[in-house]
Design a protein around this motif. Structure first.
Motif, PDB file in Angstrom:
ATOM      1  N   HIS A 167       7.988  -3.532   5.715  1.00 50.73           N
ATOM      2  CA  HIS A 167       7.975  -2.432   4.755  1.00 50.73           C
ATOM      3  C   HIS A 167       6.598  -2.318   4.107  1.00 50.73           C
ATOM      4  O   HIS A 167       6.461  -2.339   2.875  1.00 50.73           O
ATOM      5  CB  HIS A 167       9.053  -2.638   3.691  1.00 50.73           C
ATOM      6  CG  HIS A 167      10.444  -2.548   4.231  1.00 50.73           C
ATOM      7  ND1 HIS A 167      11.559  -2.807   3.452  1.00 50.73           N
ATOM      8  CD2 HIS A 167      10.911  -2.228   5.462  1.00 50.73           C
ATOM      9  CE1 HIS A 167      12.646  -2.656   4.195  1.00 50.73           C
ATOM     10  NE2 HIS A 167      12.264  -2.298   5.413  1.00 50.73           N
TER      11      HIS A 167
ATOM     12  N   ASN B 128      13.952  -0.964  -0.027  1.00 48.39           N
ATOM     13  CA  ASN B 128      15.079  -0.107   0.324  1.00 48.39           C
ATOM     14  C   ASN B 128      15.973   0.104  -0.891  1.00 48.39           C
ATOM     15  O   ASN B 128      16.366  -0.860  -1.569  1.00 48.39           O
ATOM     16  CB  ASN B 128      15.902  -0.733   1.446  1.00 48.39           C
ATOM     17  CG  ASN B 128      15.261  -0.554   2.807  1.00 48.39           C
ATOM     18  OD1 ASN B 128      14.337   0.244   2.966  1.00 48.39           O
ATOM     19  ND2 ASN B 128      15.746  -1.288   3.790  1.00 48.39           N
TER      20      ASN B 128
ATOM     21  N   SER C  33      19.167   3.206  -2.355  1.00 41.49           N
ATOM     22  CA  SER C  33      20.086   4.189  -1.783  1.00 41.49           C
ATOM     23  C   SER C  33      20.706   5.033  -2.886  1.00 41.49           C
ATOM     24  O   SER C  33      20.698   4.658  -4.068  1.00 41.49           O
ATOM     25  CB  SER C  33      21.196   3.499  -0.978  1.00 41.49           C
ATOM     26  OG  SER C  33      22.005   2.687  -1.824  1.00 41.49           O
TER      27      SER C  33
ATOM     28  N   ARG D  76      22.735   7.831   1.048  1.00 41.02           N
ATOM     29  CA  ARG D  76      21.455   8.132   1.686  1.00 41.02           C
ATOM     30  C   ARG D  76      20.485   6.971   1.497  1.00 41.02           C
ATOM     31  O   ARG D  76      20.379   6.401   0.406  1.00 41.02           O
ATOM     32  CB  ARG D  76      20.846   9.410   1.092  1.00 41.02           C
ATOM     33  CG  ARG D  76      21.679  10.654   1.341  1.00 41.02           C
ATOM     34  CD  ARG D  76      21.139  11.816   0.524  1.00 41.02           C
ATOM     35  NE  ARG D  76      21.971  13.003   0.672  1.00 41.02           N
ATOM     36  CZ  ARG D  76      21.607  14.102   1.327  1.00 41.02           C
ATOM     37  NH1 ARG D  76      20.413  14.171   1.884  1.00 41.02           N
ATOM     38  NH2 ARG D  76      22.421  15.136   1.425  1.00 41.02           N
ATOM     39  N   LYS D  77      19.768   6.659   2.563  1.00 40.50           N
ATOM     40  CA  LYS D  77      18.763   5.605   2.511  1.00 40.50           C
ATOM     41  C   LYS D  77      17.454   6.174   1.977  1.00 40.50           C
ATOM     42  O   LYS D  77      16.940   7.175   2.488  1.00 40.50           O
ATOM     43  CB  LYS D  77      18.557   5.007   3.910  1.00 40.50           C
ATOM     44  CG  LYS D  77      17.592   3.832   3.936  1.00 40.50           C
ATOM     45  CD  LYS D  77      17.616   3.095   5.268  1.00 40.50           C
ATOM     46  CE  LYS D  77      17.044   3.922   6.397  1.00 40.50           C
ATOM     47  NZ  LYS D  77      16.842   3.123   7.629  1.00 40.50           N
TER      48      LYS D  77
ATOM     49  N   ALA E 268      13.428   5.098   0.072  1.00 40.09           N
ATOM     50  CA  ALA E 268      12.402   4.074  -0.054  1.00 40.09           C
ATOM     51  C   ALA E 268      11.730   4.194  -1.420  1.00 40.09           C
ATOM     52  O   ALA E 268      11.249   5.271  -1.779  1.00 40.09           O
ATOM     53  CB  ALA E 268      11.366   4.216   1.055  1.00 40.09           C
TER      54      ALA E 268
ATOM     55  N   TYR F  62      15.053   7.654   6.744  1.00 38.40           N
ATOM     56  CA  TYR F  62      15.086   7.710   5.286  1.00 38.40           C
ATOM     57  C   TYR F  62      15.183   9.170   4.842  1.00 38.40           C
ATOM     58  O   TYR F  62      14.568  10.053   5.427  1.00 38.40           O
ATOM     59  CB  TYR F  62      13.830   7.089   4.691  1.00 38.40           C
ATOM     60  CG  TYR F  62      13.776   5.575   4.786  1.00 38.40           C
ATOM     61  CD1 TYR F  62      14.075   4.778   3.687  1.00 38.40           C
ATOM     62  CD2 TYR F  62      13.423   4.953   5.982  1.00 38.40           C
ATOM     63  CE1 TYR F  62      14.019   3.395   3.771  1.00 38.40           C
ATOM     64  CE2 TYR F  62      13.369   3.566   6.079  1.00 38.40           C
ATOM     65  CZ  TYR F  62      13.664   2.797   4.969  1.00 38.40           C
ATOM     66  OH  TYR F  62      13.613   1.425   5.058  1.00 38.40           O
TER      67      TYR F  62
ATOM     68  N   HIS G 258      19.445  -5.779  -3.127  1.00 40.14           N
ATOM     69  CA  HIS G 258      18.731  -6.651  -2.198  1.00 40.14           C
ATOM     70  C   HIS G 258      17.727  -7.504  -2.983  1.00 40.14           C
ATOM     71  O   HIS G 258      18.040  -8.039  -4.030  1.00 40.14           O
ATOM     72  CB  HIS G 258      18.074  -5.829  -1.094  1.00 40.14           C
ATOM     73  CG  HIS G 258      19.000  -4.852  -0.451  1.00 40.14           C
ATOM     74  ND1 HIS G 258      20.101  -5.249   0.268  1.00 40.14           N
ATOM     75  CD2 HIS G 258      19.025  -3.483  -0.461  1.00 40.14           C
ATOM     76  CE1 HIS G 258      20.767  -4.180   0.693  1.00 40.14           C
ATOM     77  NE2 HIS G 258      20.136  -3.103   0.252  1.00 40.14           N
TER      78      HIS G 258
END
Length: 238
Positions: A33, A51, A53, A57-58, A60, A93, A158
């Protein structure tokens, strides 16, 4: 990308202590990344992303966007951002998010088609009657935060929460969730009326708390053409 080169660029461009930089590379950094530009045989500009969301939807969260001083005003940031947008679009993304450090950067990113969304407000409080509060783990904080996010709020999990916990203590109360760094509430979700009770419970004289509001904060760049935009982004690792 070699971490030492990224660290050198970071320390050149940002006023962060070594411990804060170390915590990023230990928690939220992903070597996949990163986007970089080299000039004259060395790293001239770079950005990382985490990451996140929203509504399935993903997205960045672009972070540590930096250009070495000697390479500024040459269009490298715009080139770097374009390369990042292209790569992220290819990877599915739906958009990118960033938090400008000042008004000048906000204007610059606006010229790259970033738009303000959601917003924050800051409230101050003096110590009041202590409320019930308990310190929680990053894992519990991430799970509870989903319940308190406004509709359309961006989920940040995360390594991001572990990174947050490196510089802030995480708390929960009966009707609120809090990340607190010293006397600054990085994010207070839920009952903002509990602020004075929180200050009292933590043994502080006063505190400032960032909550959802209307003041421009994060910016969004869509990578799809359906007109969708998130509604709130609260955790910026400044």
């Amino acid at each position: 990308m070699e971490i030492p080169a990224l660290r050198t660029l970071w320390t050149t461009c940002f006023d962060n202590e070594d411990g804060w930089i170390d915590s990023f590379f230990a928690t939220a950094f992903d070597p996949n990344h990163v986007r970089t530009l080299n000039r004259q045989g060395r790293l001239a500009a770079a950005l990382c992303w985490m990451n996140v969301s929203c509504q399935g939807r993903k997205l960045a969260y672009l972070y540590a966007i930096a250009t070495a001083p000697e390479f500024r005003r040459q269009g490298l940031c715009r080139e770097l951002m374009g390369l990042a947008h292209e790569k992220l679009s290819e990877q599915g993304y739906a958009g990118t998010i960033l938090v400008p450090a000042d008004a000048g950067l906000r204007r610059m990113y606006g010229e790259m088609d970033y738009v303000n969304f959601g917003g924050i407000r800051e409230i101050t409080a003096r110590a009041g009657k202590p409320c019930s509060i308990r310190q929680i783990s990053p894992e519990e904080y991430a799970a509870v935060r989903r319940k308190y996010l406004p509709r359309g709020g961006v989920v940040q999990e995360h390594g991001a929460i572990a990174y947050l916990a490196a510089g802030a203590k995480l708390y929960a109360g009966a009707d609120f969730l809090l990340a607190m760094s010293g006397d600054f509430g990085v994010e207070l979700l839920g009952n903002t009326g509990a602020a004075s009770g929180i200050v009292g419970a933590l043994g502080l004289e006063g505190g400032t708390f960032r909550t959802p509001g209307d003041r421009p904060f994060a910016m969004f760049h869509p990578l799809t053409d359906d007109g969708w935009t998130p509604c709130y982004f609260g955790l910026a690792f400044e």
